[in-house]
Design a protein around this motif. Structure first.
Motif, PDB file in Angstrom:
ATOM      1  N   CYS A 164       0.834  -1.195   0.000  1.00  0.00           N
ATOM      2  CA  CYS A 164       0.000   0.000   0.000  1.00  0.00           C
ATOM      3  C   CYS A 164       0.876   1.256   0.000  1.00  0.00           C
ATOM      4  N   VAL A 165       0.590   2.179  -0.897  1.00  0.00           N
ATOM      5  CA  VAL A 165       1.366   3.414  -0.995  1.00  0.00           C
ATOM      6  C   VAL A 165       0.583   4.548  -0.362  1.00  0.00           C
ATOM      7  N   PHE A 166       1.109   5.114   0.721  1.00  0.00           N
ATOM      8  CA  PHE A 166       0.478   6.278   1.324  1.00  0.00           C
ATOM      9  C   PHE A 166       0.648   7.460   0.377  1.00  0.00           C
ATOM     10  N   GLY A 167      -0.438   8.203   0.172  1.00  0.00           N
ATOM     11  CA  GLY A 167      -0.390   9.299  -0.779  1.00  0.00           C
ATOM     12  C   GLY A 167      -0.545   8.842  -2.211  1.00  0.00           C
ATOM     13  N   GLY A 168      -1.041   7.633  -2.412  1.00  0.00           N
ATOM     14  CA  GLY A 168      -1.204   7.089  -3.758  1.00  0.00           C
ATOM     15  C   GLY A 168      -2.556   7.432  -4.371  1.00  0.00           C
ATOM     16  N   ASP A 169      -2.991   6.589  -5.284  1.00  0.00           N
ATOM     17  CA  ASP A 169      -4.222   6.840  -6.032  1.00  0.00           C
ATOM     18  C   ASP A 169      -5.445   6.350  -5.263  1.00  0.00           C
ATOM     19  N   VAL A 170      -6.598   6.831  -5.694  1.00  0.00           N
ATOM     20  CA  VAL A 170      -7.860   6.318  -5.178  1.00  0.00           C
ATOM     21  C   VAL A 170      -8.326   5.175  -6.078  1.00  0.00           C
ATOM     22  N   ILE A 171      -9.240   4.382  -5.578  1.00  0.00           N
ATOM     23  CA  ILE A 171      -9.812   3.261  -6.323  1.00  0.00           C
ATOM     24  C   ILE A 171     -11.136   3.724  -6.918  1.00  0.00           C
ATOM     25  N   LYS A 172     -11.278   3.651  -8.216  1.00  0.00           N
ATOM     26  CA  LYS A 172     -12.418   4.247  -8.908  1.00  0.00           C
ATOM     27  C   LYS A 172     -13.741   3.552  -8.595  1.00  0.00           C
ATOM     28  N   SER A 173     -13.726   2.240  -8.549  1.00  0.00           N
ATOM     29  CA  SER A 173     -14.984   1.508  -8.418  1.00  0.00           C
ATOM     30  C   SER A 173     -15.569   1.622  -7.011  1.00  0.00           C
ATOM     31  N   THR A 174     -16.848   1.306  -6.893  1.00  0.00           N
ATOM     32  CA  THR A 174     -17.516   1.265  -5.600  1.00  0.00           C
ATOM     33  C   THR A 174     -17.237  -0.083  -4.944  1.00  0.00           C
ATOM     34  N   PRO A 175     -16.727  -0.127  -3.728  1.00  0.00           N
ATOM     35  CA  PRO A 175     -16.410  -1.400  -3.097  1.00  0.00           C
ATOM     36  C   PRO A 175     -17.653  -2.261  -2.865  1.00  0.00           C
ATOM     37  N   ALA A 205     -15.643   8.672   5.846  1.00  0.00           N
ATOM     38  CA  ALA A 205     -14.971   9.304   4.712  1.00  0.00           C
ATOM     39  C   ALA A 205     -15.962  10.105   3.873  1.00  0.00           C
ATOM     40  N   ARG A 206     -15.575  11.305   3.519  1.00  0.00           N
ATOM     41  CA  ARG A 206     -16.421  12.157   2.676  1.00  0.00           C
ATOM     42  C   ARG A 206     -16.307  11.733   1.208  1.00  0.00           C
ATOM     43  N   PRO A 207     -17.372  11.917   0.434  1.00  0.00           N
ATOM     44  CA  PRO A 207     -17.296  11.590  -0.998  1.00  0.00           C
ATOM     45  C   PRO A 207     -16.406  12.573  -1.743  1.00  0.00           C
ATOM     46  N   ILE A 208     -15.625  12.095  -2.687  1.00  0.00           N
ATOM     47  CA  ILE A 208     -14.833  12.941  -3.564  1.00  0.00           C
ATOM     48  C   ILE A 208     -14.938  12.400  -4.986  1.00  0.00           C
ATOM     49  N   LYS A 209     -14.608  13.220  -5.956  1.00  0.00           N
ATOM     50  CA  LYS A 209     -14.649  12.787  -7.345  1.00  0.00           C
ATOM     51  C   LYS A 209     -13.573  11.734  -7.609  1.00  0.00           C
ATOM     52  N   GLY A 210     -13.891  10.796  -8.477  1.00  0.00           N
ATOM     53  CA  GLY A 210     -12.917   9.814  -8.914  1.00  0.00           C
ATOM     54  C   GLY A 210     -12.955   8.499  -8.175  1.00  0.00           C
ATOM     55  N   THR A 211     -13.807   8.368  -7.147  1.00  0.00           N
ATOM     56  CA  THR A 211     -13.881   7.114  -6.415  1.00  0.00           C
ATOM     57  C   THR A 211     -15.316   6.857  -5.964  1.00  0.00           C
ATOM     58  N   GLY A 212     -15.672   5.588  -5.897  1.00  0.00           N
ATOM     59  CA  GLY A 212     -16.994   5.187  -5.404  1.00  0.00           C
ATOM     60  C   GLY A 212     -17.000   4.899  -3.924  1.00  0.00           C
ATOM     61  N   PHE A 213     -15.856   5.076  -3.266  1.00  0.00           N
ATOM     62  CA  PHE A 213     -15.786   4.798  -1.834  1.00  0.00           C
ATOM     63  C   PHE A 213     -16.118   6.030  -1.009  1.00  0.00           C
ATOM     64  N   GLU A 214     -16.929   5.845   0.015  1.00  0.00           N
ATOM     65  CA  GLU A 214     -17.150   6.828   1.058  1.00  0.00           C
ATOM     66  C   GLU A 214     -17.600   6.100   2.312  1.00  0.00           C
ATOM     67  N   GLY A 215     -17.647   6.798   3.424  1.00  0.00           N
ATOM     68  CA  GLY A 215     -17.970   6.167   4.689  1.00  0.00           C
ATOM     69  C   GLY A 215     -19.431   5.790   4.803  1.00  0.00           C
ATOM     70  N   ILE A 216     -19.727   4.869   5.707  1.00  0.00           N
ATOM     71  CA  ILE A 216     -21.106   4.458   5.970  1.00  0.00           C
ATOM     72  C   ILE A 216     -21.914   5.646   6.508  1.00  0.00           C
ATOM     73  N   ALA A 217     -21.280   6.471   7.325  1.00  0.00           N
ATOM     74  CA  ALA A 217     -21.929   7.661   7.880  1.00  0.00           C
ATOM     75  C   ALA A 217     -21.160   8.894   7.402  1.00  0.00           C
ATOM     76  N   PRO A 218     -21.371   9.320   6.158  1.00  0.00           N
ATOM     77  CA  PRO A 218     -20.497  10.324   5.525  1.00  0.00           C
ATOM     78  C   PRO A 218     -20.602  11.730   6.092  1.00  0.00           C
ATOM     79  N   ASP A 219     -21.526  11.967   7.043  1.00  0.00           N
ATOM     80  CA  ASP A 219     -21.608  13.279   7.677  1.00  0.00           C
ATOM     81  C   ASP A 219     -21.234  13.225   9.153  1.00  0.00           C
ATOM     82  N   ALA A 220     -20.835  12.053   9.635  1.00  0.00           N
ATOM     83  CA  ALA A 220     -20.416  11.943  11.030  1.00  0.00           C
ATOM     84  C   ALA A 220     -19.048  12.599  11.217  1.00  0.00           C
ATOM     85  N   LYS A 221     -18.708  12.897  12.446  1.00  0.00           N
ATOM     86  CA  LYS A 221     -17.411  13.459  12.779  1.00  0.00           C
ATOM     87  C   LYS A 221     -16.551  12.401  13.469  1.00  0.00           C
TER      88      LYS A 221
END
Length: 434
Positions: free
Chosen positions: A73-84, A153-169
């Protein structure tokens, strides 16, 4: 306390690019054949390295806690495009129409959470703290950053991954993973007490004590947190490949929601620790999440099943702010996809169903109850018995036997053909000499 090892539950960590699913079954087969004394020569890529060896790994000498850094795993690498797959199995629009975790803060007690990842920079609450030097928003190992991403995790462009509770702190309590000092049950206990004092009502702990024995200091901190109304969600552990039951802590303490890992088939992941303490299961295989300095990686482990459940708990807390911790846990358990009337030692009450948990607005009790017994001939359907199915180790052995049997058959065919050719040549030579 000295001598009490603590480990995180990341069974395997790897980059998306380094994955070769086509050759993995063959690698496993050849490994079993090699163990049986049969030498096989082939050119295959190396298996992914273990991310949690239970040793000091990259943590430094004298550490009571160890997480070996991923070699792929590369820290600071790319995001994964697909939705997990762990998100594909959920009707997310239906889920987030009911709650997104807004106004709920989840404490992550781990190796720290790197706030520089774009998907987490907007998710961090104030007050993060470290007990091993540095800051709570620093993560040298990457473990805590993965955990936090699965939750919020907040949603960002380029990846289908985000957190289960994307507005939680997220509020990070870094109890281990320091350059000079490693954590133990003492620093974990301090972190639990700090989280409760800060008002966190959901606490995620993706670690356990390596010696599988209760510790008075940790038990007291957990008990006080439960009595204060906090819901502690803890990983069950990754030492379950042998299928034997064993208690792990803090997951086994009363009042803690203990989470096992499930796979794509909603079965127990082969590494997930079994035991009567297991309350529920959640996806823990090929889990995409955030890593320090940006980017994403995949990893396996109950470490990443626990935050999946913690995220669901955050959604329930937003929707039902007056519910107590035990009621939130009960709703998660009672709406899980069961394999029987009640819990079992592999996946507890079943695999978590986020949409079902959020869709039932009835007020839950403080503990789950088994399904009622349906008698044959009473006008109701009798459910078919469900078995646990093969474990990964059993599948490997079965495949190895098939390959070994085929190989032996080929050897016999070749040997028999050689004898036949030799006899045929002998007869030709005999006739020619007459």
């Amino acid at each position: 306390m000295r001598g009490l090892n603590v480990k995180g539950h990341s069974a395997r960590s790897r980059s998306r690019a380094g994955k070769n699913t086509a050759t993995r079954p063959l690698q496993r087969v050849f490994g079993v054949l090699a163990a049986a004394g049969i030498s096989v020569v082939t050119a295959l890529p190396a298996q992914p390295a273990l991310a949690d060896t239970g040793s000091s790994g990259g943590a430094g000498k004298g550490a009571d806690f160890g997480l070996a850094a991923s070699t792929e795993c590369v820290f600071g690498g790319d995001v994964i495009k697909s939705t997990p797959w762990s998100l594909q199995r959920i009707l997310l629009d239906q889920l987030w129409a009911q709650a997104t975790g807004k106004g709920v803060t989840v404490a992550v007690i781990d190796t720290g959470v790197d706030a520089s990842n774009p998907q987490l920079s907007g998710a961090m609450a104030t007050g993060s703290k470290s007990y091993v030097g540095g800051s709570g928003t620093q993560d040298l190992e990457g473990h805590g950053t993965r955990v936090a991403g699965i939750i919020a995790a907040r949603p960002i462009k380029g990846t289908g991954f985000e957190g289960i509770a994307p507005d939680a702190k997220i509020i990070s309590y870094r109890y281990t993973g320091g350059e000079e000092k490693q954590g133990n049950s003492g620093t974990m206990s301090q972190a639990i007490r700090a989280a409760v004092a800060a008002g966190a009502r959901i606490i995620n702990i993706s670690s356990d004590t390596a010696n599988k024995k209760p510790d008075a200091t940790l038990e007291s901190a957990v008990s006080d947190a439960v009595n204060a109304g906090a819901l502690i969600v803890a990983a069950a552990g990754n030492d379950g490949a042998d299928g034997k039951s064993a208690d792990t802590y803090p997951a086994s303490y009363p009042g803690v929601l203990a989470v096992a890992a499930s796979d794509r088939n909603d079965e127990r992941a082969y590494f997930s620790q079994s035991g009567d303490f297991v309350d529920v299961a959640a996806p823990g295989v090929d889990m995409v999440s955030t890593v320090p300095k940006g980017g994403q990686c995949t990893a396996d482990g109950t470490s990443f099943a626990a935050p999946y459940v913690a995220g669901v708990a955050a959604l329930l807390k937003e929707k039902h702010p007056t519910w107590k911790a035990a009621q939130i846990a009960t709703r998660i358990e009672e709406t899980a996809q069961r394999t029987g009337r009640g819990p079992n030692r592999f996946i507890g009450w079943g695999v978590v169903d986020p949409v079902a948990a959020l869709s039932d607005d009835s007020t839950p009790a403080s503990s789950p109850t088994p399904d009622p017994v349906v008698k044959a001939g009473a006008g109701g359907a009798v459910p078919m018995a469900v078995t646990m199915g093969e474990s990964e180790a059993e599948r490997q052995r079965r495949t190895a036997i098939y390959v070994l049997g085929t190989g032996l058959a080929l050897v016999l065919v070749v040997a028999g053909s050689g004898v036949a050719v030799r006899d045929w040549r002998g007869r030709r030579v005999g006739r020619a000499g007459r």
